[in-house]
Design a protein around this motif. Structure first.
Motif, PDB file in Angstrom:
ATOM      1  N   TYR A   3       6.220 -15.864  -2.512  1.00 32.15           N
ATOM      2  CA  TYR A   3       7.085 -14.926  -1.830  1.00 32.15           C
ATOM      3  C   TYR A   3       6.243 -14.140  -0.841  1.00 32.15           C
ATOM      4  O   TYR A   3       5.074 -13.843  -1.103  1.00 32.15           O
ATOM      5  N   LEU A   4       6.821 -13.817   0.294  1.00 32.11           N
ATOM      6  CA  LEU A   4       6.152 -12.985   1.286  1.00 32.11           C
ATOM      7  C   LEU A   4       6.901 -11.666   1.410  1.00 32.11           C
ATOM      8  O   LEU A   4       8.021 -11.634   1.910  1.00 32.11           O
ATOM      9  N   ASP A   5       6.301 -10.607   0.913  1.00 30.82           N
ATOM     10  CA  ASP A   5       6.868  -9.263   1.015  1.00 30.82           C
ATOM     11  C   ASP A   5       6.226  -8.617   2.240  1.00 30.82           C
ATOM     12  O   ASP A   5       5.312  -7.798   2.130  1.00 30.82           O
ATOM     13  N   CYS A   6       6.700  -9.015   3.407  1.00 32.19           N
ATOM     14  CA  CYS A   6       6.032  -8.649   4.660  1.00 32.19           C
ATOM     15  C   CYS A   6       6.012  -7.160   4.954  1.00 32.19           C
ATOM     16  O   CYS A   6       5.118  -6.688   5.662  1.00 32.19           O
ATOM     17  N   LYS A   7       6.961  -6.402   4.424  1.00 35.77           N
ATOM     18  CA  LYS A   7       6.968  -4.970   4.708  1.00 35.77           C
ATOM     19  C   LYS A   7       5.691  -4.286   4.218  1.00 35.77           C
ATOM     20  O   LYS A   7       5.289  -3.266   4.759  1.00 35.77           O
ATOM     21  N   LYS A   8       5.040  -4.870   3.220  1.00 28.87           N
ATOM     22  CA  LYS A   8       3.772  -4.291   2.754  1.00 28.87           C
ATOM     23  C   LYS A   8       2.683  -4.413   3.816  1.00 28.87           C
ATOM     24  O   LYS A   8       1.678  -3.706   3.758  1.00 28.87           O
ATOM     25  N   THR A   9       2.900  -5.298   4.777  1.00 30.81           N
ATOM     26  CA  THR A   9       1.972  -5.435   5.897  1.00 30.81           C
ATOM     27  C   THR A   9       2.548  -4.807   7.159  1.00 30.81           C
ATOM     28  O   THR A   9       1.858  -4.075   7.867  1.00 30.81           O
ATOM     29  N   THR A  10       3.824  -5.080   7.444  1.00 27.23           N
ATOM     30  CA  THR A  10       4.395  -4.626   8.715  1.00 27.23           C
ATOM     31  C   THR A  10       4.544  -3.113   8.807  1.00 27.23           C
ATOM     32  O   THR A  10       4.740  -2.580   9.898  1.00 27.23           O
ATOM     33  N   LEU A  11       4.433  -2.428   7.675  1.00 26.66           N
ATOM     34  CA  LEU A  11       4.524  -0.974   7.684  1.00 26.66           C
ATOM     35  C   LEU A  11       3.160  -0.297   7.547  1.00 26.66           C
ATOM     36  O   LEU A  11       3.091   0.891   7.248  1.00 26.66           O
TER      37      LEU A  11
END
Length: 186
Positions: free
Chosen positions: A35-43
């Motif tokens: 799974y890619l929880d991108c908000k942990k990076t994009t924020l």
């Protein structure tokens, strides 16, 4: 640019890429071991300038007047790309596509200063089946925008490219899931 791409990949891998054999339920309903929880990076402050620069490099090839996407995943992407365009002196409007029409005031699905006839690119954090991207495309088209393409951080390579192409659009992604899986198994 390659160094910036590698740095963003490392941030996504370290902060957003999750793996567990029992799996995760995806928005598509499928179960996947990753799974890619991108908000942990994009924020995060370290990633936003990289996202803005790298996505803008792809987006500007379409010469859009606006960029937008489905809330919540696209919100930081839209801001980062608009910020980068602004740094380069390029006018660009950002817009957010609501999941539900606003319940008061304008009752619109689209938030932002976009006008009918504007050329737009849809931004997405992760493309799996393409459903979220195509929902944003549909809402943007309903608002009178001319959608040119979809630009994503990651393509999970599970049919999204084909679904987006079927709508007459290109899908450009900075990364594919195979890059993450190669790193995991490497």
């Amino acid at each position: 640019m390659q160094n910036e791409r590698q740095k963003l990949f490392e941030l996504l891998f370290e902060r957003s890429f999750l793996y567990r054999p029992e799996g995760f339920r995806l928005a598509s309903g499928k179960i996947s071991p990753y799974y890619l929880d991108c908000k942990k990076t994009t924020l995060c402050a370290e990633a936003l300038p990289l996202i803005g620069k790298l996505m803008w490099q792809e987006v500007k090839n379409f010469t859009p007047e606006a960029v937008g996407g489905l809330t919540l995943g696209a919100d930081p992407l839209v801001s980062a790309v608009c910020f980068q365009a602004g740094l380069e002196g390029t006018p660009l409007e950002g817009f957010i596509v609501r999941k539900e029409a606003k319940g008061h005031g304008t009752q619109n699905f689209i938030e932002g200063a976009v006008k009918k006839g504007m050329k737009a690119v849809i931004l997405e954090d992760v493309v799996t089946t393409g459903g979220s991207s195509l929902k944003a495309v549909s809402r943007a088209r309903d608002a009178g925008l001319e959608v040119l393409a979809v630009v994503a951080l990651v393509d999970r390579e599970e049919g999204g490219l084909e679904a987006i192409k079927a709508q007459g659009l290109s899908l450009i992604s900075l990364f594919t899931i195979n890059e993450f899986l190669d790193r995991l198994n490497g």
